[in-house]
Design a protein around this motif. Sequence first.
Motif, PDB file in Angstrom:
ATOM      1  N   ALA A 130       0.831  -1.206   0.000  1.00 17.61           N
ATOM      2  CA  ALA A 130       0.000   0.000   0.000  1.00 17.61           C
ATOM      3  C   ALA A 130       0.867   1.259   0.000  1.00 17.61           C
ATOM      4  CB  ALA A 130      -0.933  -0.005   1.201  1.00 17.61           C
ATOM      5  N   ILE A 131       1.938   1.232   0.774  1.00 18.47           N
ATOM      6  CA  ILE A 131       2.867   2.366   0.788  1.00 18.47           C
ATOM      7  C   ILE A 131       3.498   2.525  -0.582  1.00 18.47           C
ATOM      8  CG2 ILE A 131       5.073   3.164   1.726  1.00 18.47           C
ATOM      9  CD1 ILE A 131       4.225   1.903   4.406  1.00 18.47           C
ATOM     10  N   GLN A 132       3.864   1.407  -1.186  1.00 19.54           N
ATOM     11  CA  GLN A 132       4.483   1.450  -2.508  1.00 19.54           C
ATOM     12  C   GLN A 132       3.526   2.028  -3.547  1.00 19.54           C
ATOM     13  OE1 GLN A 132       6.168  -2.259  -3.599  1.00 19.54           O
ATOM     14  NE2 GLN A 132       7.034  -1.480  -5.487  1.00 19.54           N
ATOM     15  N   SER A 133       2.261   1.734  -3.433  1.00 20.28           N
ATOM     16  CA  SER A 133       1.276   2.317  -4.345  1.00 20.28           C
ATOM     17  C   SER A 133       1.245   3.834  -4.217  1.00 20.28           C
ATOM     18  CB  SER A 133      -0.111   1.746  -4.055  1.00 20.28           C
ATOM     19  OG  SER A 133      -0.140   0.378  -4.293  1.00 20.28           O
ATOM     20  N   THR A 134       1.379   4.326  -3.003  1.00 19.92           N
ATOM     21  CA  THR A 134       1.422   5.770  -2.781  1.00 19.92           C
ATOM     22  C   THR A 134       2.677   6.377  -3.406  1.00 19.92           C
ATOM     23  OG1 THR A 134       0.239   5.426  -0.708  1.00 19.92           O
ATOM     24  CG2 THR A 134       1.305   7.544  -0.989  1.00 19.92           C
ATOM     25  N   ILE A 135       3.778   5.658  -3.324  1.00 23.20           N
ATOM     26  CA  ILE A 135       5.029   6.135  -3.934  1.00 23.20           C
ATOM     27  C   ILE A 135       4.884   6.203  -5.452  1.00 23.20           C
ATOM     28  CG2 ILE A 135       7.466   5.578  -4.282  1.00 23.20           C
ATOM     29  CD1 ILE A 135       7.372   4.256  -1.490  1.00 23.20           C
ATOM     30  N   ILE A 136       4.247   5.210  -6.029  1.00 20.94           N
ATOM     31  CA  ILE A 136       4.022   5.214  -7.480  1.00 20.94           C
ATOM     32  C   ILE A 136       3.129   6.385  -7.869  1.00 20.94           C
ATOM     33  CG2 ILE A 136       2.948   3.951  -9.382  1.00 20.94           C
ATOM     34  CD1 ILE A 136       3.913   1.365  -7.948  1.00 20.94           C
ATOM     35  N   LEU A 137       2.119   6.636  -7.076  1.00 19.61           N
ATOM     36  CA  LEU A 137       1.249   7.783  -7.339  1.00 19.61           C
ATOM     37  C   LEU A 137       2.038   9.086  -7.273  1.00 19.61           C
ATOM     38  CD1 LEU A 137      -1.595   8.813  -7.891  1.00 19.61           C
ATOM     39  CD2 LEU A 137      -1.990   8.820  -5.425  1.00 19.61           C
ATOM     40  N   GLN A 138       2.931   9.203  -6.309  1.00 25.80           N
ATOM     41  CA  GLN A 138       3.765  10.400  -6.211  1.00 25.80           C
ATOM     42  C   GLN A 138       4.668  10.531  -7.431  1.00 25.80           C
ATOM     43  OE1 GLN A 138       3.843  13.082  -4.360  1.00 25.80           O
ATOM     44  NE2 GLN A 138       5.611  13.850  -5.456  1.00 25.80           N
ATOM     45  N   LEU A 139       5.178   9.412  -7.945  1.00 24.86           N
ATOM     46  CA  LEU A 139       5.996   9.449  -9.156  1.00 24.86           C
ATOM     47  C   LEU A 139       5.182   9.966 -10.341  1.00 24.86           C
ATOM     48  CD1 LEU A 139       8.620   8.795 -10.686  1.00 24.86           C
ATOM     49  CD2 LEU A 139       7.759   6.463 -10.958  1.00 24.86           C
ATOM     50  N   ILE A 140       3.957   9.514 -10.445  1.00 21.32           N
ATOM     51  CA  ILE A 140       3.075   9.990 -11.523  1.00 21.32           C
ATOM     52  C   ILE A 140       2.830  11.490 -11.377  1.00 21.32           C
ATOM     53  CG2 ILE A 140       0.734   9.832 -12.457  1.00 21.32           C
ATOM     54  CD1 ILE A 140       0.873   6.808 -11.703  1.00 21.32           C
ATOM     55  N   TRP A 141       2.589  11.951 -10.156  1.00 23.27           N
ATOM     56  CA  TRP A 141       2.396  13.388  -9.928  1.00 23.27           C
ATOM     57  C   TRP A 141       3.652  14.178 -10.278  1.00 23.27           C
ATOM     58  CZ3 TRP A 141      -0.189  12.715  -4.517  1.00 23.27           C
ATOM     59  CH2 TRP A 141      -1.534  12.407  -4.683  1.00 23.27           C
ATOM     60  N   ALA A 142       4.817  13.631  -9.936  1.00 26.54           N
ATOM     61  CA  ALA A 142       6.072  14.316 -10.244  1.00 26.54           C
ATOM     62  C   ALA A 142       6.258  14.436 -11.761  1.00 26.54           C
ATOM     63  CB  ALA A 142       7.245  13.577  -9.607  1.00 26.54           C
ATOM     64  N   LEU A 143       5.952  13.362 -12.474  1.00 29.38           N
ATOM     65  CA  LEU A 143       6.046  13.421 -13.937  1.00 29.38           C
ATOM     66  C   LEU A 143       5.069  14.446 -14.512  1.00 29.38           C
ATOM     67  CD1 LEU A 143       6.385   9.630 -14.752  1.00 29.38           C
ATOM     68  CD2 LEU A 143       8.139  11.391 -15.055  1.00 29.38           C
ATOM     69  N   ASP A 144       3.883  14.504 -13.952  1.00 29.68           N
ATOM     70  CA  ASP A 144       2.878  15.472 -14.389  1.00 29.68           C
ATOM     71  C   ASP A 144       3.359  16.891 -14.114  1.00 29.68           C
ATOM     72  OD1 ASP A 144       0.322  16.061 -15.523  1.00 29.68           O
ATOM     73  OD2 ASP A 144      -0.348  16.598 -13.490  1.00 29.68           O
ATOM     74  N   ASN A 145       3.989  17.121 -12.971  1.00 33.78           N
ATOM     75  CA  ASN A 145       4.526  18.457 -12.655  1.00 33.78           C
ATOM     76  C   ASN A 145       5.604  18.872 -13.640  1.00 33.78           C
ATOM     77  OD1 ASN A 145       2.835  18.928 -10.492  1.00 33.78           O
ATOM     78  ND2 ASN A 145       4.297  18.137  -8.988  1.00 33.78           N
ATOM     79  N   ILE A 146       6.450  17.928 -14.029  1.00 34.25           N
ATOM     80  CA  ILE A 146       7.502  18.229 -14.993  1.00 34.25           C
ATOM     81  C   ILE A 146       6.894  18.614 -16.328  1.00 34.25           C
ATOM     82  CG2 ILE A 146       9.401  17.206 -16.314  1.00 34.25           C
ATOM     83  CD1 ILE A 146      10.084  15.591 -13.793  1.00 34.25           C
ATOM     84  N   GLU A 147       5.875  17.891 -16.753  1.00 30.55           N
ATOM     85  CA  GLU A 147       5.197  18.205 -18.028  1.00 30.55           C
ATOM     86  C   GLU A 147       4.559  19.590 -17.973  1.00 30.55           C
ATOM     87  OE1 GLU A 147       4.919  16.742 -21.096  1.00 30.55           O
ATOM     88  OE2 GLU A 147       6.552  15.520 -20.322  1.00 30.55           O
ATOM     89  N   ARG A 148       3.968  19.933 -16.841  1.00 32.63           N
ATOM     90  CA  ARG A 148       3.342  21.265 -16.697  1.00 32.63           C
ATOM     91  C   ARG A 148       4.379  22.371 -16.781  1.00 32.63           C
ATOM     92  NH1 ARG A 148      -0.835  20.195 -11.777  1.00 32.63           N
ATOM     93  NH2 ARG A 148      -2.208  18.794 -12.914  1.00 32.63           N
ATOM     94  N   LYS A 149       5.557  22.147 -16.201  1.00 32.38           N
ATOM     95  CA  LYS A 149       6.613  23.159 -16.224  1.00 32.38           C
ATOM     96  C   LYS A 149       7.153  23.363 -17.632  1.00 32.38           C
ATOM     97  CE  LYS A 149       8.116  22.469 -11.473  1.00 32.38           C
ATOM     98  NZ  LYS A 149       9.206  21.976 -10.598  1.00 32.38           N
ATOM     99  N   ARG A 150       7.165  22.322 -18.428  1.00 32.16           N
ATOM    100  CA  ARG A 150       7.685  22.407 -19.796  1.00 32.16           C
ATOM    101  C   ARG A 150       6.740  23.199 -20.701  1.00 32.16           C
ATOM    102  NH1 ARG A 150      10.105  16.375 -20.917  1.00 32.16           N
ATOM    103  NH2 ARG A 150      11.807  16.562 -19.423  1.00 32.16           N
ATOM    104  N   LYS A 151       5.458  23.191 -20.424  1.00 30.93           N
ATOM    105  CA  LYS A 151       4.474  23.871 -21.282  1.00 30.93           C
ATOM    106  C   LYS A 151       4.375  25.319 -20.977  1.00 30.93           C
ATOM    107  CE  LYS A 151       1.612  19.900 -22.177  1.00 30.93           C
ATOM    108  NZ  LYS A 151       0.303  19.317 -22.111  1.00 30.93           N
TER     109      LYS A 151
END
Length: 127
Positions: A106-127
Amino acid sequence: MIACVMLFTLASAILSAYAYDLAIQEPKDTGWDSPEFYSTVSNALMQLLGLYVTILPVLRHKDLQSSYNRWSWGLAGLSFIAPFIAIGYFRRGPDASQIVLFVGSAIQSTIILQLIWALDNIERKRK
């Protein structure tokens, strides 16, 4: 990274096959040579592998490191410790080990979700 994935998957498969072989021969117990123990070790290895392939991209890319929240690193530490605790708890009963592995997953699932959010933040910064 591919070699590590293959190694952990192979080790987990071997342990699962050995646990199955023991399950056919012996009744359920909490000894170190029981099928449930090898199943717990196999699950712990797969959980460590999942954590590895989740954290490795973050460690390799500075953009991801800056987008990753501090609490995620704390959760990653807990997720790393959980499989070892589960193996240690096995003598108290296989159920306790499975609960610890579940919490680690369950903790690992939260970490994966945070990774997805981090990738999304990077994409937002690039645009």
